[in-house]
Design a protein around this motif. Sequence first.
Motif: not given
Length: 503
Positions: A284-291, A453-456, A458-467
């Motif tokens: 859920l955190v990943v999904a909301l942060m992506m949006h 943008l820099l914050s997003f 960093v977050f995606i690099y650390l938390r979002v897996p490849e699907t």
Amino acid sequence: MESGKQLTGTLAIAVFTAVLGSLQYGYSLGVINTPQKVIEKHYARSLGVWTERAAVLSENGTEEGEVERHPSVIMYWSLSVSIFSIGGMLSSFLVGFVGDLRGRVKGMLMVNVLAVAAGLLMGLCRMWKPHLMVIAGRAVMGFYCGLTSGLVPMYVGEISPKAYRGALGTLHQLAIVTGILISQVIGLDFILGNDNMWPLLLGLSGAPAVLQSLLLPLCPESPRYLYILLGKEQEARKSLLRLKGAYDVTPDLEEMKREKEEADREPRVSILSLIRSSVYRQQLVVALMMHLSQQFSGINAIFYYSTDIFDHAGVAQPVYATIGVGVINTIFTLVSVALVDKAGRRTLTLTGLGGMCLCAVAMTVGLKFQKEILWMSYVSMSAIFLFVSFFEIGPGPIPWFIVAELFSQGPRPAAIALAGCCNWTSNFIIGMTFPYIQKYLGCYVFALFAVLLLSFTVFIYLRVPETKGKSFEEIAAVFKKGRKKSNPVDETEIQQLKTSTGA
């Protein structure tokens, strides 16, 4: 090509039909902006605040007249723009309910009534009070778009072969930017954006819904919906064969069977349960942060600034340069369609956000020095085109379909509804607050977006897996690994969710 993974005619028709709703969403987003002066003039006449002096100024082509400054006109115009987002925010919570009520296809068919009604309200607005008719039409259209912005990615994600799920999912965003571009072009004053034709321009918002309604009966229902939610294995088998051609459906049915068994252990989850549960918190955190990364990237600010920057750069007709930005939007969404299943979702999103961050820095420098150094205007202008290009490579299209990939069948409708509401709410917040932020920060407004943008990134690099290339089952397993130690707690929560009755 491997059997069952080819693109068939039925699949192409189904995806094309679904994304007509996305085209309508994009058209409705862009159509209100170009004819603003014309619509404000008719609002003023309807409200009785149109003066002879304003008429003379308008006939002489003067940009500033009393019409724009009248508080009533400003209020009704602002409401015409913002009510669209409010409608979307409200209806996005109903995506899961509508999608599960009678199925994805019938759900899209039902909500088309709203789009046609909205188009008629705006197209026939001269028959009564234009300002009230347009506001009512925009509210209904926003409500429709909030539903379709969730139903379309849900349906396309569920019917797409694993090998093409990313490319077909990106078509949702491609249809949106195409709709925006069409509205910009036919909204020019010598086409439909004039005194006589502007109601037709707004009324055409409902046209794609008519075509979609004719084509939807030809589209197969989502096999995942049929099997996992309704337990209709034979109907799911027929749907798979229609979508993918003659092939051995056993592997797909086996995957759905495992997901159904998993869904029985983790039943359909309500929005409130999804928010409270730690079982799905990572997804859920990943999904909301992506949006959030999509809406708080500054893309809306770029469109706000673009005409002014092009004007400073010496472009004779800035409106055509802005349309050029729309063309770039469309071209690079096509690039994303080609790359998303090769490069991957995570890689394209990181590339896009990183590139946008650098462009935001360049934009800040360009805006700061464009009056002192002539060529700095061209730096700003180049940064606009690059910013939009990077946005459409990843951060624009990917959040819409990755949510459906991150969740299994049980929580998927609630997750898509929450993510959609997050997107619409963020859009509304940006629309309402950006003029004030821009006034306070001036040219440094893009420095703020660079930090975000820099914050997003960093977050995606650390938390979002490849699907990319993973089944829904495999993606769910990635997140389960991260909470191995809390399995007893998870099992307790799942049992609690079983006893809850949620939508």
